[in-house]
Design a protein around this motif. Structure first.
Motif, mmCIF file in Angstrom:
data_model
loop_
_atom_site.group_PDB
_atom_site.id
_atom_site.type_symbol
_atom_site.label_atom_id
_atom_site.label_comp_id
_atom_site.label_asym_id
_atom_site.label_seq_id
_atom_site.Cartn_x
_atom_site.Cartn_y
_atom_site.Cartn_z
ATOM 1 N N ALA A 104 -6.262 11.752 40.659
ATOM 2 C CA ALA A 104 -6.429 13.025 39.666
ATOM 3 C C ALA A 104 -6.830 11.798 38.322
ATOM 4 N N GLY A 105 -6.001 11.251 38.243
ATOM 5 C CA GLY A 105 -6.361 9.878 37.169
ATOM 6 C C GLY A 105 -7.512 9.388 37.188
ATOM 7 N N GLN A 106 -7.451 8.620 38.998
ATOM 8 C CA GLN A 106 -8.483 8.280 37.730
ATOM 9 C C GLN A 106 -9.710 8.587 38.414
ATOM 10 N N ARG A 107 -9.961 10.388 38.691
ATOM 11 C CA ARG A 107 -11.189 11.112 38.663
ATOM 12 C C ARG A 107 -11.377 10.892 37.488
ATOM 13 N N ASP A 108 -10.183 11.852 36.800
ATOM 14 C CA ASP A 108 -9.903 12.266 35.146
ATOM 15 C C ASP A 108 -9.278 11.027 34.543
ATOM 16 N N PRO A 109 -9.916 9.970 34.220
ATOM 17 C CA PRO A 109 -8.384 9.255 33.379
ATOM 18 C C PRO A 109 -8.345 9.772 32.070
ATOM 19 N N ILE A 110 -7.400 9.336 31.244
ATOM 20 C CA ILE A 110 -6.838 9.583 30.233
ATOM 21 C C ILE A 110 -7.477 8.477 29.020
ATOM 22 N N ILE A 111 -7.930 9.136 27.795
ATOM 23 C CA ILE A 111 -8.929 7.877 27.547
ATOM 24 C C ILE A 111 -8.752 8.782 25.526
ATOM 25 N N LYS A 112 -9.299 7.513 24.472
ATOM 26 C CA LYS A 112 -8.509 7.898 23.126
ATOM 27 C C LYS A 112 -10.261 7.741 22.796
ATOM 28 N N ARG A 113 -9.670 9.081 21.028
ATOM 29 C CA ARG A 113 -11.435 9.478 20.535
ATOM 30 C C ARG A 113 -10.357 9.159 18.953
ATOM 31 N N ASP A 114 -10.764 8.493 18.397
ATOM 32 C CA ASP A 114 -11.246 8.235 16.738
ATOM 33 C C ASP A 114 -11.946 9.456 16.287
ATOM 34 N N PHE A 115 -11.272 9.900 15.026
ATOM 35 C CA PHE A 115 -12.011 11.063 14.049
ATOM 36 C C PHE A 115 -11.568 10.664 12.568
ATOM 37 N N THR A 116 -12.015 10.157 11.362
ATOM 38 C CA THR A 116 -12.601 10.329 9.996
ATOM 39 C C THR A 116 -12.190 11.834 9.711
ATOM 40 N N LEU A 117 -11.624 12.503 9.166
ATOM 41 C CA LEU A 117 -11.564 13.771 8.784
ATOM 42 C C LEU A 117 -10.927 14.124 7.442
ATOM 43 N N PRO A 118 -11.552 15.290 6.714
ATOM 44 C CA PRO A 118 -10.725 16.018 5.389
ATOM 45 C C PRO A 118 -9.837 16.373 5.422
ATOM 46 N N VAL A 119 -8.452 15.637 4.218
ATOM 47 C CA VAL A 119 -7.323 16.814 4.465
ATOM 48 C C VAL A 119 -7.401 17.678 3.406
ATOM 49 N N GLU A 120 -6.787 18.821 4.143
ATOM 50 C CA GLU A 120 -6.586 20.271 3.712
ATOM 51 C C GLU A 120 -5.430 20.217 2.484
ATOM 52 N N ALA A 121 -5.932 20.793 1.387
ATOM 53 C CA ALA A 121 -4.692 21.219 0.679
ATOM 54 C C ALA A 121 -4.646 22.900 0.642
ATOM 55 N N ARG A 122 -2.927 23.171 1.585
ATOM 56 C CA ARG A 122 -3.120 24.853 2.321
ATOM 57 C C ARG A 122 -1.669 24.964 1.177
ATOM 58 N N GLY A 123 -1.899 26.379 0.354
ATOM 59 C CA GLY A 123 -0.531 26.521 0.156
ATOM 60 C C GLY A 123 -0.954 26.692 -1.782
ATOM 61 N N LEU A 124 -2.172 26.455 -1.650
ATOM 62 C CA LEU A 124 -2.148 25.988 -3.414
ATOM 63 C C LEU A 124 -2.101 27.282 -3.940
ATOM 64 N N SER A 125 -1.736 27.748 -5.325
ATOM 65 C CA SER A 125 -1.847 29.244 -5.811
ATOM 66 C C SER A 125 -3.474 28.931 -6.777
ATOM 67 N N SER A 126 -3.587 30.308 -7.092
ATOM 68 C CA SER A 126 -4.774 30.225 -7.475
ATOM 69 C C SER A 126 -4.891 29.693 -8.518
ATOM 70 N N GLU A 127 -3.323 29.686 -9.847
ATOM 71 C CA GLU A 127 -3.670 29.126 -11.036
ATOM 72 C C GLU A 127 -3.639 27.044 -11.622
ATOM 73 N N SER A 128 -2.766 26.814 -9.434
ATOM 74 C CA SER A 128 -3.185 25.628 -9.097
ATOM 75 C C SER A 128 -4.369 25.011 -9.230
ATOM 76 N N VAL A 129 -4.251 23.516 -9.605
ATOM 77 C CA VAL A 129 -6.114 22.990 -9.114
ATOM 78 C C VAL A 129 -5.565 21.308 -8.674
ATOM 79 N N LEU A 130 -6.260 20.782 -7.734
ATOM 80 C CA LEU A 130 -5.741 19.572 -8.082
ATOM 81 C C LEU A 130 -6.920 18.867 -8.301
ATOM 82 N N VAL A 131 -6.587 17.796 -9.413
ATOM 83 C CA VAL A 131 -6.993 17.316 -9.988
ATOM 84 C C VAL A 131 -8.459 15.749 -9.895
ATOM 85 N N SER A 132 -7.483 14.973 -8.560
ATOM 86 C CA SER A 132 -8.251 14.256 -7.526
ATOM 87 C C SER A 132 -8.394 14.538 -6.934
ATOM 88 N N PRO A 133 -9.405 14.753 -5.523
ATOM 89 C CA PRO A 133 -10.075 15.291 -4.297
ATOM 90 C C PRO A 133 -9.224 14.198 -3.017
#
Length: 318
Positions: free
Chosen positions: A33-62
């Motif tokens: 199975a490993g020969q037919r469906d080998p393990i491969i690596k992939r890299d992703f550049t992704l944005p970071v989300e802010a979770r849990g931020l209240s409506s009164e708070s704000v991020l000063v810098s992205p």
């Protein structure tokens, strides 16, 4: 132990060999199975989300982008897109200021996260506030020669600025820039307001435009003077200038006080009637004294009526 029924049953039925055969079969399957469906690596550049931020708070810098290295079976990894992997920081403490928070990753089933370029990132929080500030009108350019402008006004005179509290103290007003570009008349137009400093999308202004009015007036006294035509040359022999007219007959002028005080009329440039045997109609430029500006047109329409000289009727002597 060797006398137990379980042991005797296992020996009699070759359970050990069977388990070994099963293990070897699994290992062979895994290898194939490993020969037919080998393990491969992939890299992703992704944005970071802010979770849990209240409506009164704000991020000063992205928040920065991070690089996520993943691996998995090729059949799975080839269908994985950047949107399938979520990178985030969980904000539970809404206290204003900077803090380091761990970067967390959610990945689809079968995708293993190998590494993240940033295990922790800096998050800078502030509280959104708002206030009213005045609108300052800035005039750029010059009015036409002989004209100037008075104090401009904006409607509304104040706007609402919403921004992180640390920025709000710096903002004392907003600006509305108006270009006059040689204006001779009052200007009234809708102008977009702007901040003296670029804060990006963190600062909003409502309303975003104001109505600006700029009075434009003459820089000297205004006087209505007559317009006369200047003629040059002589008509053909046997002809005479019957009449002449100028349109417009008068124009409003402005200029230095000392010049305007003695200005009685404005003449056109000379109209050449040399050898003329018929009527002449021409648009002719005005001759203006130094510093004098016409508030209307700079040309006049001159019409000269030229007719043959009437023969004298001989007198009969009784």
């Amino acid at each position: 132990m060797k006398d137990s029924k379980v042991y005797n049953w296992c020996v009699r039925n070759n359970i050990g060999f069977k388990l070994l055969a099963l293990f070897l079969a699994f290992m062979l399957w895994y290898y194939v199975a490993g020969q037919r469906d080998p393990i491969i690596k992939r890299d992703f550049t992704l944005p970071v989300e802010a979770r849990g931020l209240s409506s009164e708070s704000v991020l000063v810098s992205p928040l920065p982008d991070v690089q996520v290295s993943t691996r998995g079976m090729r059949s799975i990894m080839r269908d994985v897109k950047g949107d399938d992997i979520r990178v985030y920081v969980q904000i539970s403490d809404q206290e204003v200021g900077e803090k380091l928070l761990p970067v967390q990753v959610e990945s689809p089933f079968g995708v293993q996260v190998v590494s993240i370029s940033h295990e922790r990132i800096k998050v800078d929080l502030d509280v959104m506030s708002e206030k009213q500030v005045p609108v300052q009108v800035l005039v750029r350019g010059e009015a036409a020669p002989g004209f100037t402008y008075r104090t401009a006004s904006a409607s509304p005179e104040q706007v609402t600025v919403k921004a992180p509290s640390r920025f709000l103290d710096e903002i004392l007003d907003v600006q509305a820039v108006i270009e006059i570009k040689g204006a001779k008349n009052d200007i009234s137009q809708q102008v977009k307001v702007q901040l003296a400093k670029n804060y990006g999308e963190q600062v909003t202004v409502q309303p975003g435009t104001v109505q600006v009015k700029l009075p434009v007036v003459t820089s000297g006294p205004v006087k209505t003077v007559a317009v006369t035509a200047a003629l040059q040359g002589e008509v053909a022999e046997g002809f005479v200038v019957k009449s002449q007219s100028v349109e417009p007959k008068t124009l409003q002028m402005t200029g230095p006080i000392e010049v305007m005080a003695n200005l009685g009329e404005i003449r056109t440039k000379p109209v050449d009637i040399s050898g003329a045997q018929g009527n002449i109609t021409k648009d002719v430029e005005l001759v203006l004294p130094a510093g004098v500006i016409s508030l209307g047109q700079n040309k006049a329409k001159v019409t000269i009526v030229i007719e043959p000289v009437e023969a004298e009727t001989p007198q009969v002597i009784a």
